[in-house]
Design a protein around this motif. Structure first.
Motif, short mmCIF file in Angstrom:
data_model
loop_
_atom_site.label_atom_id
_atom_site.label_comp_id
_atom_site.label_asym_id
_atom_site.label_seq_id
_atom_site.Cartn_x
_atom_site.Cartn_y
_atom_site.Cartn_z
N ALA A 102 38.83 36.35 16.50
CA ALA A 102 40.05 35.57 16.64
C ALA A 102 39.87 34.25 15.89
O ALA A 102 38.75 33.89 15.51
N THR A 112 47.43 27.87 23.79
CA THR A 112 47.08 28.89 22.80
C THR A 112 45.58 29.11 22.74
O THR A 112 45.12 30.26 22.68
N GLU A 115 44.43 30.97 25.92
CA GLU A 115 44.92 32.35 25.88
C GLU A 115 44.15 33.19 24.86
O GLU A 115 43.80 34.34 25.14
N THR A 116 43.87 32.62 23.71
CA THR A 116 43.13 33.34 22.68
C THR A 116 41.73 33.70 23.17
O THR A 116 41.29 34.84 23.05
N ASP A 119 41.89 36.38 25.89
CA ASP A 119 42.15 37.72 25.32
C ASP A 119 40.88 38.32 24.73
O ASP A 119 40.60 39.51 24.92
N VAL A 120 40.11 37.51 24.03
CA VAL A 120 38.87 38.01 23.43
C VAL A 120 37.87 38.38 24.51
O VAL A 120 37.21 39.42 24.44
N ARG A 122 38.54 39.30 27.61
CA ARG A 122 39.02 40.51 28.28
C ARG A 122 38.70 41.76 27.46
O ARG A 122 38.34 42.79 28.02
N ALA A 123 38.86 41.68 26.18
CA ALA A 123 38.60 42.83 25.30
C ALA A 123 37.13 43.20 25.32
O ALA A 123 36.77 44.36 25.08
#
Length: 131
Positions: A102, A112, A115-116, A119-120, A122-123
């Motif tokens: 990211a 932002t 959240e970024t 998201d990383v 979580r993945a």
């Protein structure tokens, strides 16, 4: 969770940590930061295998986070996710070339950025398997 933050400038590291916060999302646990200013420290921390995510300053001197990201992704088997921070939106393509998971663009927007990173993270989670 442990997040490595690399920049040769203390104020850049501080901006990244402050933007993301200690808990990037409600469904994630608190994160601990390890801040480093040199390449040797990045390599040592990454080799130790205790980093869940690395955030590298693409503008760091003398070695930037973009080239460092590409090196780490090429050399570390099962490399943790890496986020590269850049100063200009136009430099996103360089972060993509570096194989970053990211990209964050300065000035950092806390919503932002958090959240970024969330998201990383979580993945990266490994799903539980029953049975």
């Amino acid at each position: 969770m442990r997040i490595l933050v690399f920049s040769h400038k203390a104020e850049v590291r501080e901006a990244i940590v402050n933007a993301i916060g200690r808990r990037p999302a409600a469904d994630l646990e608190r994160v601990d930061y390890v801040e480093v200013s040199g390449i040797a420290d990045v390599l040592s921390e990454m080799d130790a295998g205790e980093v869940d995510l690395a955030i590298l300053d693409g503008e760091a001197q003398p070695t930037g986070g973009i080239g460092l990201c590409r090196q780490l992704k090429s050399e570390i088997t099962d490399c943790p996710p890496i986020v590269v921070s850049v100063r200009r939106k136009d430099d996103r393509w360089l972060a993509t070339w570096s194989r970053a998971d990211a990209v964050l663009v300065h000035p950092l927007d806390p919503l932002t950025a958090a959240e970024t990173v969330a998201d990383v993270l979580r993945a990266r989670r490994v799903p539980a398997v029953n049975g």
